[in-house]
Design a protein around this motif. Structure first.
Motif, short mmCIF file in Angstrom:
data_model
loop_
_atom_site.label_atom_id
_atom_site.label_comp_id
_atom_site.label_asym_id
_atom_site.label_seq_id
_atom_site.Cartn_x
_atom_site.Cartn_y
_atom_site.Cartn_z
N SER A 142 -11.80 11.47 10.42
CA SER A 142 -12.56 10.30 10.85
C SER A 142 -11.74 9.03 10.70
CB SER A 142 -13.84 10.18 10.03
OG SER A 142 -13.53 9.80 8.71
N LEU A 143 -10.71 9.12 9.91
CA LEU A 143 -9.90 7.93 9.70
C LEU A 143 -8.74 7.83 10.68
CD1 LEU A 143 -9.92 7.75 5.83
CD2 LEU A 143 -10.97 6.17 7.45
N GLU A 144 -8.59 8.87 11.50
CA GLU A 144 -7.53 8.81 12.49
C GLU A 144 -7.79 7.69 13.48
OE1 GLU A 144 -7.32 12.68 14.12
OE2 GLU A 144 -6.29 13.52 12.39
N THR A 145 -9.06 7.45 13.73
CA THR A 145 -9.42 6.39 14.67
C THR A 145 -9.20 4.99 14.08
OG1 THR A 145 -11.18 7.91 15.27
CG2 THR A 145 -11.13 5.80 16.40
N PRO A 146 -9.88 4.67 12.97
CA PRO A 146 -9.77 3.28 12.50
C PRO A 146 -8.49 3.01 11.73
CG PRO A 146 -11.33 4.52 11.15
CD PRO A 146 -10.64 5.48 12.06
N GLY A 147 -8.08 3.91 10.87
CA GLY A 147 -6.89 3.66 10.05
C GLY A 147 -7.16 4.05 8.62
N PRO A 148 -6.24 4.73 8.01
CA PRO A 148 -6.44 5.25 6.65
C PRO A 148 -6.30 4.14 5.61
CG PRO A 148 -4.27 5.87 7.49
CD PRO A 148 -4.92 5.00 8.53
N PRO A 149 -7.36 3.86 4.86
CA PRO A 149 -7.31 2.80 3.87
C PRO A 149 -6.59 3.27 2.62
CG PRO A 149 -9.50 3.77 3.99
CD PRO A 149 -8.60 4.60 4.83
N ALA A 150 -5.30 3.37 2.69
CA ALA A 150 -4.53 3.81 1.53
C ALA A 150 -4.21 2.61 0.65
CB ALA A 150 -3.25 4.49 1.98
N ILE A 151 -4.41 2.79 -0.64
CA ILE A 151 -4.09 1.72 -1.58
C ILE A 151 -2.58 1.70 -1.80
CG2 ILE A 151 -4.10 1.25 -4.06
CD1 ILE A 151 -7.20 2.05 -2.01
N THR A 152 -1.98 0.54 -1.65
CA THR A 152 -0.53 0.45 -1.80
C THR A 152 -0.15 0.34 -3.28
OG1 THR A 152 -0.47 -1.96 -1.75
CG2 THR A 152 -0.42 -0.80 0.36
N ARG A 153 1.15 0.44 -3.52
CA ARG A 153 1.66 0.41 -4.88
C ARG A 153 1.23 -0.89 -5.59
NH1 ARG A 153 7.60 0.73 -4.13
NH2 ARG A 153 6.84 1.39 -2.09
N ARG A 154 1.47 -1.97 -4.89
CA ARG A 154 1.18 -3.28 -5.47
C ARG A 154 -0.31 -3.42 -5.78
NH1 ARG A 154 4.34 -6.32 -8.41
NH2 ARG A 154 4.59 -8.49 -7.71
N GLU A 155 -1.11 -2.96 -4.84
CA GLU A 155 -2.56 -3.04 -5.03
C GLU A 155 -3.00 -2.22 -6.24
OE1 GLU A 155 -3.78 -3.69 -0.34
OE2 GLU A 155 -3.74 -1.70 -1.22
N ARG A 156 -2.36 -1.08 -6.42
CA ARG A 156 -2.70 -0.24 -7.57
C ARG A 156 -2.36 -0.97 -8.86
NH1 ARG A 156 -1.36 4.33 -5.59
NH2 ARG A 156 0.85 4.18 -6.06
N GLU A 157 -1.21 -1.64 -8.88
CA GLU A 157 -0.84 -2.42 -10.06
C GLU A 157 -1.91 -3.45 -10.40
OE1 GLU A 157 3.32 -3.85 -10.71
OE2 GLU A 157 3.53 -3.21 -8.62
N ILE A 158 -2.32 -4.18 -9.36
CA ILE A 158 -3.33 -5.22 -9.58
C ILE A 158 -4.64 -4.60 -10.06
CG2 ILE A 158 -4.92 -6.64 -8.25
CD1 ILE A 158 -1.55 -7.13 -7.19
N LEU A 159 -4.98 -3.49 -9.47
CA LEU A 159 -6.21 -2.80 -9.85
C LEU A 159 -6.19 -2.42 -11.33
CD1 LEU A 159 -8.87 -1.70 -9.04
CD2 LEU A 159 -7.76 0.24 -7.95
N GLN A 160 -5.07 -1.95 -11.79
CA GLN A 160 -4.96 -1.55 -13.19
C GLN A 160 -5.12 -2.74 -14.12
OE1 GLN A 160 -1.18 0.42 -13.09
NE2 GLN A 160 -2.04 2.35 -12.36
N LEU A 161 -4.59 -3.88 -13.70
CA LEU A 161 -4.71 -5.07 -14.54
C LEU A 161 -6.15 -5.60 -14.51
CD1 LEU A 161 -1.30 -6.72 -13.71
CD2 LEU A 161 -2.01 -5.66 -15.84
N ILE A 162 -6.80 -5.46 -13.37
CA ILE A 162 -8.20 -5.86 -13.29
C ILE A 162 -9.01 -5.02 -14.27
CG2 ILE A 162 -10.26 -5.83 -11.84
CD1 ILE A 162 -8.45 -6.45 -9.46
N ALA A 163 -8.68 -3.74 -14.30
CA ALA A 163 -9.42 -2.82 -15.17
C ALA A 163 -9.26 -3.22 -16.63
CB ALA A 163 -8.94 -1.39 -14.96
N ARG A 164 -8.16 -3.89 -16.95
CA ARG A 164 -7.95 -4.31 -18.34
C ARG A 164 -8.57 -5.68 -18.60
NH1 ARG A 164 -1.68 -2.50 -18.53
NH2 ARG A 164 -2.04 -0.29 -18.13
N GLU A 165 -9.44 -6.07 -17.71
CA GLU A 165 -10.20 -7.32 -17.87
C GLU A 165 -9.33 -8.57 -17.82
OE1 GLU A 165 -13.83 -7.40 -20.36
OE2 GLU A 165 -12.99 -5.59 -21.23
N HIS A 166 -8.22 -8.50 -17.13
CA HIS A 166 -7.40 -9.68 -16.97
C HIS A 166 -7.93 -10.53 -15.82
CE1 HIS A 166 -4.48 -8.50 -19.88
NE2 HIS A 166 -4.24 -7.35 -19.28
#
Lengths: 210, 210
Positions: free
Chosen positions: A140-164
DNA sequence: TAAAAAATACGTGCCAGTACGTAGGCCCGG
DNA sequence: CCGGGCCTACGTACTGGCACGTATTTTTTA
């Protein structure tokens, strides 16, 4: 075959369940990844490794990768209590030939082992369902585009999780606070979440936190 | 004794591990909570129930409570892969007489069962450590006050986890938005979190989400 | 029954997070 | 070489969460 599980009860149970199946011989059993690799060296006749995914130290997936790297002809059959997308996908990527849930009966287990030993694959019903869902998602994602989280985004996500805060994250990564805000917005869009609250749960569900 | 686990492999393993221990007889085995209660009715001679905590349908803790309510003389020995504070505490509250990890060896398992059958308690080393930590926490909190999450607070926490705003939560629970804010503040104080982000992780770590 | 804990509720004010728009530099693959 | 994805960055505006203070009613517990 080689049996790898850190739970003596499970090891003993599988042994016992396979006893009547005279064509399936448990050659050795290991309680951890390192021991499993040693035993694999000592027993070149092993063709199938039945391994539990949740083990202290080297994880089941890591072990699967190591086996694939060093013993290409050995087939890996994963054994697990869970069948979430992330885990199943990891096992497949690691080169697993099958995935059996711990709720499997004696009949299912022996079938799985025989299938895998014969060069085929085997997946418990629930696991197969998970796989199908994944395929549908991918499809189903072939049509719109695969929402893959990038490396940088993952880094930010991890810091968000640490309540920064955004500012703290910006300083930690040597970028502007505005940039952090942008990444954050992109994460919300990609995960279809409304706020950081949903983001955290997405991260946990997809094993994005180290 | 009665054996309750939804994993055939584990059931078989335990059976086999206990075979040499002639004084320990596995009277029956169940794959779920309901079946366990039926078997308990049919086998009044059962004195110990060894039950897995993670089961589909009725959870291990619920089953423990049910047993305590209906068969006061039966001793419950919990069997689990995890030993987090919340789970261990729940088992104790439910009247469990012991807690063994699935990593237990044959020797440990049989010791545990004998201890429990004799009216004593048994806890695996890691579980005992967890208990000690809990005690220390409890002890150190005798001065300031034990931060226990209340029922209402847990409800609000669950709705927060579903990405609802304070206003939505207020409407869902038929209370004022101000009240929701108060509960929220109390949760932040009790959990020592900075924001909802930390709250969610607290909730997940302590199994507060249904 | 009195004391303690929990649930209810209001006000004021600040700021971090979020929505939405825009855009330049970089690197990869067609 | 150019389109596309990624990382970078800024501005404006709104609002929901959070801090801090206070208080009444209900329920639980001692």
């Amino acid at each position: 075959m080689l049996l790898v599980d850190d739970h003596p009860m499970v090891v003993e149970g599988i042994r016992q369940m396979l006893l009547p199946e005279t064509d399936l011989r448990v050659v050795a059993q290991a309680n951890g990844g390192e021991q499993a690799l040693e035993l694999l060296s000592a027993h070149p006749e092993v063709r199938v490794v039945l391994l539990d995914l949740s083990m202290p130290g080297m994880s089941g997936v890591e072990l699967a990768r190591a086996i694939r790297a060093g013993w290409a002809e050995v087939r890996v059959l994963a054994l697990s209590m869970f069948h979430d997308h992330a885990t199943v996908a990891e096992v497949l990527e690691a080169g697993g030939a099958g995935y059996v849930l711990k709720t499997a009966s004696r009949a299912e287990l022996s079938t799985a082992i025989r299938q895998v030993a014969a060069g085929r694959t085997y997946f418990s019903q629930d696991v197969a369902d998970t796989l199908l869902q994944n395929l549908q998602i991918t499809a189903s994602l072939e049509t719109p585009g695969p929402p893959a989280i990038t490396r940088r985004e993952r880094e930010i996500l991890q810091l968000i999780a640490r309540e920064h805060s955004n500012l703290e994250i910006a300083e930690a990564l040597f970028i502007s606070e505005r940039t952090v805000e942008t990444h954050r917005r992109n994460l919300l869009t990609k995960t279809k979440c409304k706020s950081a609250v949903g983001l955290i749960q997405y991260a946990i569900r997809h094993n994005l936190l180290a």
